[in-house]
Design a protein around this motif. Structure first.
Motif, PDB file in Angstrom:
ATOM      1  N   MET A 222     -34.057 -67.896 -45.739  1.00 47.42           N
ATOM      2  CA  MET A 222     -35.227 -68.637 -46.211  1.00 47.42           C
ATOM      3  C   MET A 222     -34.932 -69.356 -47.532  1.00 47.42           C
ATOM      4  SD  MET A 222     -37.507 -68.342 -43.899  1.00 47.42           S
ATOM      5  CE  MET A 222     -36.102 -68.428 -42.780  1.00 47.42           C
ATOM      6  N   LEU A 223     -34.244 -68.675 -48.431  1.00 46.21           N
ATOM      7  CA  LEU A 223     -33.870 -69.321 -49.690  1.00 46.21           C
ATOM      8  C   LEU A 223     -32.939 -70.504 -49.445  1.00 46.21           C
ATOM      9  CD1 LEU A 223     -33.298 -66.199 -51.957  1.00 46.21           C
ATOM     10  CD2 LEU A 223     -35.140 -67.877 -52.161  1.00 46.21           C
ATOM     11  N   SER A 224     -32.016 -70.343 -48.515  1.00 48.51           N
ATOM     12  CA  SER A 224     -31.116 -71.447 -48.173  1.00 48.51           C
ATOM     13  C   SER A 224     -31.893 -72.612 -47.580  1.00 48.51           C
ATOM     14  CB  SER A 224     -30.049 -70.966 -47.187  1.00 48.51           C
ATOM     15  OG  SER A 224     -29.257 -69.951 -47.755  1.00 48.51           O
ATOM     16  N   PHE A 225     -32.913 -72.303 -46.760  1.00 47.40           N
ATOM     17  CA  PHE A 225     -33.749 -73.347 -46.178  1.00 47.40           C
ATOM     18  C   PHE A 225     -34.456 -74.133 -47.281  1.00 47.40           C
ATOM     19  CE2 PHE A 225     -37.898 -74.736 -44.592  1.00 47.40           C
ATOM     20  CZ  PHE A 225     -37.510 -75.547 -43.530  1.00 47.40           C
ATOM     21  N   LEU A 226     -34.999 -73.414 -48.275  1.00 47.61           N
ATOM     22  CA  LEU A 226     -35.662 -74.090 -49.388  1.00 47.61           C
ATOM     23  C   LEU A 226     -34.683 -74.978 -50.160  1.00 47.61           C
ATOM     24  CD1 LEU A 226     -37.913 -71.222 -50.793  1.00 47.61           C
ATOM     25  CD2 LEU A 226     -38.653 -73.248 -49.541  1.00 47.61           C
ATOM     26  N   LEU A 227     -33.480 -74.465 -50.402  1.00 43.41           N
ATOM     27  CA  LEU A 227     -32.487 -75.264 -51.122  1.00 43.41           C
ATOM     28  C   LEU A 227     -32.132 -76.523 -50.352  1.00 43.41           C
ATOM     29  CD1 LEU A 227     -29.923 -72.717 -52.634  1.00 43.41           C
ATOM     30  CD2 LEU A 227     -31.785 -73.893 -53.772  1.00 43.41           C
ATOM     31  N   ASP A 228     -31.984 -76.381 -49.032  1.00 46.01           N
ATOM     32  CA  ASP A 228     -31.626 -77.547 -48.227  1.00 46.01           C
ATOM     33  C   ASP A 228     -32.723 -78.609 -48.266  1.00 46.01           C
ATOM     34  OD1 ASP A 228     -29.275 -76.317 -47.555  1.00 46.01           O
ATOM     35  OD2 ASP A 228     -30.088 -75.409 -45.736  1.00 46.01           O
ATOM     36  N   ARG A 229     -33.965 -78.154 -48.279  1.00 48.28           N
ATOM     37  CA  ARG A 229     -35.067 -79.104 -48.367  1.00 48.28           C
ATOM     38  C   ARG A 229     -35.090 -79.786 -49.729  1.00 48.28           C
ATOM     39  NH1 ARG A 229     -37.173 -80.770 -43.810  1.00 48.28           N
ATOM     40  NH2 ARG A 229     -39.126 -81.217 -44.906  1.00 48.28           N
ATOM     41  N   CYS A 230     -34.820 -79.000 -50.765  1.00 46.35           N
ATOM     42  CA  CYS A 230     -34.784 -79.574 -52.114  1.00 46.35           C
ATOM     43  C   CYS A 230     -33.620 -80.533 -52.269  1.00 46.35           C
ATOM     44  CB  CYS A 230     -34.699 -78.468 -53.158  1.00 46.35           C
ATOM     45  SG  CYS A 230     -36.186 -77.446 -53.278  1.00 46.35           S
TER      46      CYS A 230
ATOM     47  N   ILE B   7     -34.114 -71.445 -58.617  1.00 44.10           N
ATOM     48  CA  ILE B   7     -33.775 -70.483 -57.565  1.00 44.10           C
ATOM     49  C   ILE B   7     -32.316 -70.037 -57.712  1.00 44.10           C
ATOM     50  CG2 ILE B   7     -33.442 -70.180 -55.083  1.00 44.10           C
ATOM     51  CD1 ILE B   7     -35.817 -72.026 -54.640  1.00 44.10           C
ATOM     52  N   ILE B   8     -31.420 -70.995 -57.882  1.00 45.76           N
ATOM     53  CA  ILE B   8     -29.993 -70.666 -57.999  1.00 45.76           C
ATOM     54  C   ILE B   8     -29.736 -69.821 -59.238  1.00 45.76           C
ATOM     55  CG2 ILE B   8     -27.688 -71.642 -58.313  1.00 45.76           C
ATOM     56  CD1 ILE B   8     -28.628 -74.063 -56.699  1.00 45.76           C
ATOM     57  N   LYS B   9     -30.347 -70.199 -60.349  1.00 46.63           N
ATOM     58  CA  LYS B   9     -30.117 -69.470 -61.594  1.00 46.63           C
ATOM     59  C   LYS B   9     -30.617 -68.035 -61.494  1.00 46.63           C
ATOM     60  CE  LYS B   9     -31.199 -69.591 -66.538  1.00 46.63           C
ATOM     61  NZ  LYS B   9     -31.905 -70.339 -67.626  1.00 46.63           N
ATOM     62  N   ASN B  10     -31.790 -67.847 -60.929  1.00 54.03           N
ATOM     63  CA  ASN B  10     -32.365 -66.501 -60.844  1.00 54.03           C
ATOM     64  C   ASN B  10     -31.615 -65.621 -59.848  1.00 54.03           C
ATOM     65  OD1 ASN B  10     -34.334 -67.101 -62.741  1.00 54.03           O
ATOM     66  ND2 ASN B  10     -35.839 -67.734 -61.222  1.00 54.03           N
ATOM     67  N   VAL B  11     -31.228 -66.189 -58.717  1.00 61.82           N
ATOM     68  CA  VAL B  11     -30.503 -65.395 -57.724  1.00 61.82           C
ATOM     69  C   VAL B  11     -29.131 -65.004 -58.261  1.00 61.82           C
ATOM     70  CG1 VAL B  11     -29.445 -65.430 -55.436  1.00 61.82           C
ATOM     71  CG2 VAL B  11     -31.742 -66.344 -55.761  1.00 61.82           C
ATOM     72  N   SER B  12     -28.434 -65.941 -58.885  1.00 60.12           N
ATOM     73  CA  SER B  12     -27.103 -65.640 -59.418  1.00 60.12           C
ATOM     74  C   SER B  12     -27.154 -64.671 -60.591  1.00 60.12           C
ATOM     75  CB  SER B  12     -26.405 -66.939 -59.854  1.00 60.12           C
ATOM     76  OG  SER B  12     -27.134 -67.572 -60.893  1.00 60.12           O
TER      77      SER B  12
ATOM     78  N   LYS C  76     -22.311 -69.950 -63.250  1.00 60.12           N
ATOM     79  CA  LYS C  76     -21.653 -69.154 -64.284  1.00 60.12           C
ATOM     80  C   LYS C  76     -22.337 -67.806 -64.495  1.00 60.12           C
ATOM     81  CE  LYS C  76     -24.236 -71.265 -68.095  1.00 60.12           C
ATOM     82  NZ  LYS C  76     -24.122 -71.999 -69.388  1.00 60.12           N
ATOM     83  N   ASN C  77     -23.633 -67.699 -64.157  1.00 57.31           N
ATOM     84  CA  ASN C  77     -24.326 -66.415 -64.320  1.00 57.31           C
ATOM     85  C   ASN C  77     -23.798 -65.344 -63.383  1.00 57.31           C
ATOM     86  OD1 ASN C  77     -25.886 -67.602 -66.259  1.00 57.31           O
ATOM     87  ND2 ASN C  77     -27.738 -67.783 -65.016  1.00 57.31           N
ATOM     88  N   ALA C  78     -23.172 -65.772 -62.278  1.00 60.53           N
ATOM     89  CA  ALA C  78     -22.636 -64.796 -61.320  1.00 60.53           C
ATOM     90  C   ALA C  78     -21.364 -64.140 -61.835  1.00 60.53           C
ATOM     91  CB  ALA C  78     -22.368 -65.474 -59.984  1.00 60.53           C
ATOM     92  N   VAL C  79     -20.708 -64.761 -62.796  1.00 59.12           N
ATOM     93  CA  VAL C  79     -19.451 -64.235 -63.333  1.00 59.12           C
ATOM     94  C   VAL C  79     -19.750 -63.082 -64.279  1.00 59.12           C
ATOM     95  CG1 VAL C  79     -17.384 -64.787 -64.667  1.00 59.12           C
ATOM     96  CG2 VAL C  79     -18.353 -66.489 -63.110  1.00 59.12           C
ATOM     97  N   GLY C  80     -19.002 -61.997 -64.115  1.00 55.58           N
ATOM     98  CA  GLY C  80     -19.228 -60.850 -64.973  1.00 55.58           C
ATOM     99  C   GLY C  80     -18.071 -59.867 -64.929  1.00 55.58           C
ATOM    100  N   PRO C  81     -18.196 -58.766 -65.655  1.00 55.65           N
ATOM    101  CA  PRO C  81     -17.113 -57.760 -65.665  1.00 55.65           C
ATOM    102  C   PRO C  81     -16.811 -57.166 -64.304  1.00 55.65           C
ATOM    103  CG  PRO C  81     -18.677 -57.385 -67.458  1.00 55.65           C
ATOM    104  CD  PRO C  81     -19.288 -58.420 -66.565  1.00 55.65           C
ATOM    105  N   TRP C  82     -17.697 -57.346 -63.329  1.00 54.38           N
ATOM    106  CA  TRP C  82     -17.447 -56.793 -61.999  1.00 54.38           C
ATOM    107  C   TRP C  82     -16.186 -57.384 -61.379  1.00 54.38           C
ATOM    108  CZ3 TRP C  82     -17.285 -60.225 -57.959  1.00 54.38           C
ATOM    109  CH2 TRP C  82     -17.880 -61.469 -58.148  1.00 54.38           C
ATOM    110  N   ILE C  83     -15.820 -58.606 -61.768  1.00 52.74           N
ATOM    111  CA  ILE C  83     -14.599 -59.228 -61.239  1.00 52.74           C
ATOM    112  C   ILE C  83     -13.374 -58.433 -61.681  1.00 52.74           C
ATOM    113  CG2 ILE C  83     -13.170 -61.311 -61.303  1.00 52.74           C
ATOM    114  CD1 ILE C  83     -15.695 -62.958 -61.582  1.00 52.74           C
TER     115      ILE C  83
END
Length: 523
Positions: free
Chosen positions: A5-13, A29-34, A68-75
Motif C-alpha cells: 500500500m505504501l508503494s502504491f501511494l509512492l507510485d501515485r505521488c 513517507i520515505i523519511k519516516n519509514v527509513s 541516509k536515515n536507513a544507514v546505521g551501526p547495524w551495517i
C-alpha cells in the motif's frame, strides 16, 4: 500488504511530482519509514530469498534503502556477524549501488492507469544528491573499514565492486594524511632497497669501510618493524579475527620477513664480511624486498593489483596440476636414467649432453636434464641410441610437452581471465586491507578512555602510551634516515671522483641517492 500500500501511494505521488503537496507527502513517507529503527536490517534478515526479492522490488523499500536515515551501526554489526548476515549486508550494498532513478519511480503498482510522467533535471539532481548523502553516511560509519576487512576474500571482493564501497575507499584514500603516509612509505622502501644493494657493494669492493649504508639499512628496517609492531597491536586491539587475518595474509608476512631478513643479512655482511656472508641469504633477501615493493604497488594501481593478485590465484589453481607435472617428470627421468645405467655401452660415448647427464650416478642430474627438456632444450639426436630410448622420448614429448603443458597454459589463461573480470574487486580488496591497517594505527594513537575509573581502562592507557612512544621513536628514526642520506650522498661523490666507473658503478648510486635525499628532506 502495508508495504504494498505504501508503494502504491509512492507510485501515485511519483506521477504527480509537479504537485508540491504530493511531493511533500512522498518525501515524508520515505523519511519516516527509513527512520524506523532497524527497519532495513529486519528486511534483509528475511529467511526466504523469494520473499526478500519480492519485497525489495517494492518502491518503498528501494527508496528507504537509498535514504541516509536507513544507514546505521547495524551495517557494521551485520558485517561482523555470521556469514548469513554478511551476505545480506553485501546484498544491501549492491542494491543501493545499482539502483537507478527509474528504479525509484517506476513500479508495477502504478502501471496501467494511463498516467504519464516526464522527469526533469531537478529530479535527477535530487536523486544524485540523495545517493551521495547515503554513500557519505556509510563512509562515516565508525569501524566500517575494519568490518569489511573481516569479510572472506570472496565476499570482500564482491563488496569492493559496489559503488558505495568504492566511494568509501576513494574518500579514505584521498585524505591528505593517508596520501602522505603512502608517499612516505614508498620513499622509505626505496631507500631500504637501494641502501641494502649499496651495502653489498661496499662489503665486496670496499671491505666495509663505508658504514653509512649499513646504518641506513638498520634504521629503515627498524622504522618498518616499528610500523608493523604498531599495526599488530592496533589490529589486535580491535578484533581477534583481524589479527588472525593479518598473520594469515601472504603479503603481510612477506613485508615483515623481508625487513627482518634485510636487517639480519646486513649485520652478517658488516660483521663477518663478504667471505662468510651467505649467498642464499643475499639472494633470498633481495627477492623478499622485491616482493615487498610489488605488494606495496598493488595498493595504489588497479592494473598492478590485478597482476599481483592474479598471480596468487594462478598459483593456487595450478597446485594440483604442478604435483601431477612433477610426478610425470620424475617418472620419465627415472625411466631414461635406468635405461642408461643398466646399459653401460650407452655411456661409453659421452659426447652428448644427455648421455653425460643420464649416465651420472647422481639421479638429480637426470631430473635436471628432463626439466630442461620440458622447457625446450630438447634434440632428437640425443635419444636415438636404442629403440626403447626413442620410444620414451616420443612418449615424453607428446604427453609432457604437448598435452600437459597445453593444459597448464589453459589453466593459467582461465585463471587470469577470471582475475581480469574481477579486477575492481581485487583492487578494492587490496585498498581495504591497506586502509584498515592505516586507520588501525591512527585509532590506536587516539584511543579514548571510557568512564572515570582509571583502573578499568589501564589496558587502553598502556596501549595508547606505547603507541605514542613508538610514534615518537619512528619520528626520530625518520630524522636519522635524512641525516644518513646526506652522509651517503657526500661519500658517494667522493667515491665517484676516486674510482669513477672502473671499480664499481658508484655513479649510478649518486643520482639515485641525491633524488631520494631531496624528496625525503622535503617530505
Amino acid at each position: 500488504w502495508s508495504l504494498q500500500m505504501l508503494s502504491f501511494l509512492l507510485d501515485r505521488c511519483n506521477r504527480k511530482r509537479d504537485d508540491y503537496y504530493l511531493a511533500t507527502i512522498r518525501d515524508t513517507i520515505i523519511k519516516n519509514v527509513s527512520s524506523i529503527p532497524l527497519f532495513c536490517k529486519s528486511i534483509l534478515l528475511i529467511d526466504s530469498n523469494r520473499d526478500l526479492e519480492r519485497i525489495t522490488s517494492l518502491s518503498i523499500i528501494r527508496n528507504s534503502f537509498l535514504h541516509k536515515n536507513a544507514v546505521g551501526p547495524w551495517i557494521v554489526a551485520m558485517l561482523n556477524g555470521p556469514k548469513y548476515a554478511q551476505q545480506r549486508v553485501s546484498q544491501y550494498m549492491q542494491i543501493i549501488s545499482k539502483v537507478t532513478f527509474n528504479d525509484l519511480i517506476d513500479s508495477k503498482h502504478g502501471a496501467g492507469n494511463g498516467d504519464s510522467w516526464q522527469r526533469s533535471q531537478s529530479d535527477i539532481d535530487d536523486f544524485t544528491r540523495i545517493r551521495r548523502e547515503t554513500f557519505e553516511a556509510v563512509a562515516d560509519l565508525p569501524g566500517i573499514i575494519f568490518a569489511l576487512r573481516i569479510l572472506s576474500a570472496g565476499n570482500l571482493e564482491r563488496a569492493a565492486t559496489t559503488n558505495v564501497v568504492q566511494y568509501l575507499l576513494n574518500k579514505k584514500m584521498g585524505s591528505l594524511v593517508l596520501l602522505y603516509n603512502v608517499f612516505f612509505e614508498a620513499l622509505v622502501l626505496v631507500v631500504l632497497i637501494l641502501s641494502f644493494r649499496l651495502s653489498v657493494d661496499v662489503a665486496v669492493f670496499l671491505g666495509g669501510t663505508f658504514i653509512s649504508p649499513f646504518v641506513l639499512v638498520y634504521i629503515t628496517s627498524i622504522l618498518f618493524i616499528l610500523r608493523d609492531v604498531l599495526t599488530i597491536i592496533s589490529v589486535g586491539s580491535l578484533s581477534r579475527r583481524l589479527i588472525y587475518r593479518y598473520f594469515c595474509d601472504f603479503w603481510d608476512l612477506i613485508e615483515l620477513v623481508a625487513v627482518i631478513m634485510a636487517f639480519s643479512t646486513t649485520i652478517t655482511l658488516e660483521v663477518q664480511g663478504k667471505n662468510n656472508a651467505s649467498t642464499v641469504a643475499l639472494a633470498f633477501t633481495t627477492l623478499l624486498l622485491g616482493l615487498k615493493f610489488i605488494g606495496f604497488l598493488k595498493t595504489i594501481n588497479r592494473e598492478l593489483a590485478t597482476f599481483v593478485i592474479a598471480f596468487s590465484k594462478i598459483m593456487k589453481d595450478i597446485k594440483w596440476f604442478t604435483l601431477l607435472l612433477i610426478i610425470a617428470l620424475l617418472m620419465f627421468a627415472e625411466i631414461v636414467h635406468g635405461i642408461y645405467i643398466i646399459s653401460p655401452e650407452l655411456c661409453d660415448d659421452s659426447s652428448t649432453d644427455s648421455e653425460t647427464k643420464f649416465c651420472n650416478a647422481n639421479v638429480l642430474h637426470s631430473y635436471l636434464r628432463i626439466y630442461s627438456m620440458a622447457v625446450g632444450d630438447i634434440e632428437l639426436e640425443n635419444f636415438t641410441q636404442t629403440t626403447l630410448i626413442t620410444v620414451a622420448y616420443v612418449v615424453f614429448t607428446f604427453f609432457i610437452i604437448i598435452v600437459l603443458l597445453t593444459i597448464l597454459i589453459a589453466i593459467v589463461s582461465d585463471s587470469y581471465s577470471k582475475s581480469v573480470l574481477k579486477s575492481d574487486g581485487l583492487f578494492g580488496r587490496a585498498r581495504v586491507e591497506y586502509v584498515a591497517k592505516h586507520l588501525a594505527r591512527e585509532e590506536l594513537l587516539t584511543l579514548e578512555i571510557e568512564g572515570k575509573n582509571v583502573m578499568e581502562n589501564w589496558k587502553i592507557i598502556l596501549k595508547r602510551l606505547f603507541a605514542r612512544v613508538v610514534a615518537i621513536v619512528a619520528v626520530c628514526v625518520s630524522v636519522l634516515v635524512g641525516i644518513f642520506l646526506v652522509l651517503i650522498c657526500t661519500k658517494l661523490s667522493e667515491l665517484k671522483d676516486e674510482y669513477g666507473v672502473r671499480k664499481q658503478s658508484y655513479s649510478f648510486y649518486v643520482p639515485c641517492f641525491s633524488i631520494l635525499t631531496r624528496l625525503f628532506l622535503r617530505n
